[in-house]
Structures are given as structure tokens and as C-alpha cells.
Design an enzyme around this catalytic site. Structure first.
Site, PDB file in Angstrom:
ATOM      1  N   LYS A  47      -4.156   5.453  -5.935  1.00  0.00           N
ATOM      2  CA  LYS A  47      -5.071   5.827  -7.014  1.00  0.00           C
ATOM      3  C   LYS A  47      -4.881   4.997  -8.274  1.00  0.00           C
ATOM      4  O   LYS A  47      -5.727   5.051  -9.187  1.00  0.00           O
ATOM      5  CB  LYS A  47      -4.914   7.312  -7.346  1.00  0.00           C
ATOM      6  CG  LYS A  47      -5.214   8.249  -6.193  1.00  0.00           C
ATOM      7  CD  LYS A  47      -6.652   8.149  -5.725  1.00  0.00           C
ATOM      8  CE  LYS A  47      -6.965   9.234  -4.694  1.00  0.00           C
ATOM      9  NZ  LYS A  47      -8.370   9.196  -4.259  1.00  0.00           N
ATOM     10  N   SER A 261      -0.535  13.027   3.517  1.00  0.00           N
ATOM     11  CA  SER A 261      -1.803  12.428   3.941  1.00  0.00           C
ATOM     12  C   SER A 261      -1.560  11.111   4.671  1.00  0.00           C
ATOM     13  O   SER A 261      -2.293  10.753   5.595  1.00  0.00           O
ATOM     14  CB  SER A 261      -2.731  12.212   2.748  1.00  0.00           C
ATOM     15  OG  SER A 261      -2.184  11.294   1.828  1.00  0.00           O
TER      16      SER A 261
END
Length: 300
Positions: A47, A261
Site C-alpha cells: 500500500k 493475505s
């Protein structure tokens, strides 16, 4: 002499081959599985790329200026990355997130100077997004909106996709990514498909009843506006249990300490490797495992 700033260290993360997790069947099929180590970014996740992109482009367009307050609903990694990017560029950052997310994430955001607002677990990210919208309407700041902001996937079109193409010398055949805001998979898909339309883009979704940070299946009303179904060739479901087990195996068997994830994306990459032959399968290792120590995923 011109030295790098912290901004200059975002991106160009390592691409590494899995050595021990692929079994004899995968090797017999002549498949290679590669992980893109996004935890090597300065704030520790994939991110970092869209966080800087959204602030940089909004500032260039004159929508925001240093000293302004930015607001974002986040499940964690985007918040940490935005808090870092805001600190670099001189903005105040307000982050809204469900209260059940790991303490490491909250503390990391606070370390960068962000204000944190926790929302009820039962409301999920949907409630957090609604609250962010209300705060903006009340004049309390500007939402960058990772879910609808084209500068999110643009970061991956401009950087992540080209890096994968370069580092595999165009040999990549499959790309596997968790789908949260969907910025990563949208931007990378656009770039890779322009290079070779035959490359398969595979999205990871949570199995029924699973809560995996970074992997979401949104209700239709909250589907990210940046998401285009046509850019994903197939989706694969993965369970929370399998994701956590694979995250532990990646650390213990490959020396790759990553989040849940990433374990889910790896599980799907290995699954694909039992179906195809002569493939170069790349999956995104979204962040580092130390962000999840308090969750009990890595018991001592």
C-alpha cells in the site's frame, strides 16, 4: 551529490522464487512460483505505492496542500502507508478502522502521527467508509478514497506491473493477488494485459465465513469503483485457516515472514501450479508477518 529520500525507496521490491513449498508435481510440470516481497517497502506493505500516488497526484492537481487534514477508512495497511506518506508530505491524517484489527497496525499508524478512530466490529469496513464520508461532508477533512481513486491502480500500472514484466523478462504467465480495494490487481492487470493478453489474472477472495485482513468480498453497494470485472480472468476462494497455515509455512519453510493475505495468495498460486505446465506464476506478498504477532497466527 543528490541523495535519496524515503519516497525514493518505495517500489522496486524483490521478486523471489519459492524453493521448498512447491512439491514434486509442481516441479514435474515445470512451473515456477515467484513472490513479490512488498513488505520491503518502507512502511511495510504494497500500500505504500498507492498511498504516495494518491497524495502526490491530489497535491499536484491542487485538491490538497500541506497542512490539510486527510481522512481515510482503512483495514490497516493503507492506513499505515497513508500515515507515512502524510508525514513525509506534511499532512494531518485521520484514519477510521474497525476495532478488531491488530494492535501492531494501530500503533504503527500512531507512530507516524495519525489520529485513529475505531468503529464497531459488526459494522465492518462498510461502516468505517460511511463514517469517513460523513466526516468529509461535515468539513472535517478530505477523503482520498482508495476505493474510487484512479491514482490507486495507477501506482501499480506505473510501477508494480512494469517491475514484474522486467524481472521475469516477460515470462510471467499468471498473476495472483488478494482483492481488497482491488487497486493492485486492477493496475497490474492493465499493464500486463497490454504486454501480453494471454497472461492470466487471478483474484483471491475469502471463503464463506472467513475474515482475512486484506482479502475482501464486497457487497454490491460497496464494491470499489476502481474495480473492473473484465480485468480479472478468474477468482479463487481461500479460507482463513488455509491462509494462516500457509503464512506459517512460508516463514518456516521459505524464510518469508508475511501476513495472512499473502498466505492466501500463495495457497492459490500453489493450487494453480497443479493445473498448468511451463508456467511462471507470480503472487503478491502484501506485507510482513510482524504486523500480525498479537493475533496469535504465529504462536510461540
Amino acid at each position: 551529490m543528490a541523495y535519496k529520500t524515503i519516497e525514493d525507496t518505495i517500489g522496486n521490491t524483490p521478486l523471489v522464487q519459492l524453493v521448498r513449498l512447491p512439491d514434486d508435481e509442481i516441479r514435474r510440470r515445470n512451473n515456477i512460483i515467484l513472490g513479490k516481497l512488498e513488505g520491503n517497502n518502507p512502511a511495510g506493505s504494497v500500500k505504500d505505492r498507492p498511498a504516495l500516488s494518491m497524495i502526490k497526484h491530489a497535491q499536484a492537481r491542487g485538491r490538497i496542500k500541506p497542512g490539510d487534514t486527510l481522512i481515510e477508512a482503512t483495514s490497516g495497511n493503507t492506513g499505515i502507508a497513508l500515515a507515512m506518506a502524510a508525514a513525509i508530505r506534511g499532512y494531518k491524517m485521520v484514519l477510521i478502522m474497525p476495532e478488531d484489527l491488530s494492535v501492531e497496525r494501530r500503533q504503527s499508524m500512531a507512530a507516524y502521527g495519525a489520529q485513529i478512530i475505531l468503529t464497531p466490529v459488526k459494522g465492518g469496513m462498510e461502516y468505517a467508509r460511511d463514517l469517513a464520508g460523513q466526516m468529509e461532508r461535515d468539513g472535517r477533512g478530505v477523503i482520498l478514497d482508495q476505493f474510487a481513486n484512479p491514482d490507486n491502480p495507477l501506482a501499480h500500472y506505473e510501477t508494480t506491473g512494469p517491475e514484474l514484466w522486467r524481472d521475469t523478462e516477460g515470462r510471467i504467465t499468471h498473476f495472483v493477488s488478494a482483492m481488497g480495494t482491488t487497486g493492485t490487481i486492477m493496475g497490474v492487470s492493465q499493464f500486463l494485459k497490454e504486454k501480453n493478453p494471454e497472461i492470466q489474472i487471478v483474484g483471491a477472495e475469502p471463503a464463506e465465513g472467513s475474515r482475512i485482513p486484506g482479502i475482501r468480498k464486497w457487497p454490491e453497494a460497496y464494491l470499489p469503483k476502481i474495480f473492473d470485472r473484465a480485468r480479472v480472468d478468474r477468482t479463487e476462494q481461500v479460507s482463513q485457516s488455509d491462509s494462516e497455515i500457509m503464512a506459517r509455512r512460508m516463514a518456516a519453510e521459505e524464510g518469508i515472514f508475511c501476513g495472512i493475505s499473502s498466505g492466501g495468495a500463495c495457497q492459490i498460486a500453489l493450487r494453480l501450479a497443479h493445473e498448468v505446465e511451463n508456467a511462471t506464476i507470480v503472487f503478491v506478498v502484501c506485507d510482513r508477518g510482524d504486523r500480525y504477532l498479537s493475533t496469535g497466527v504465529f504462536p510461540a
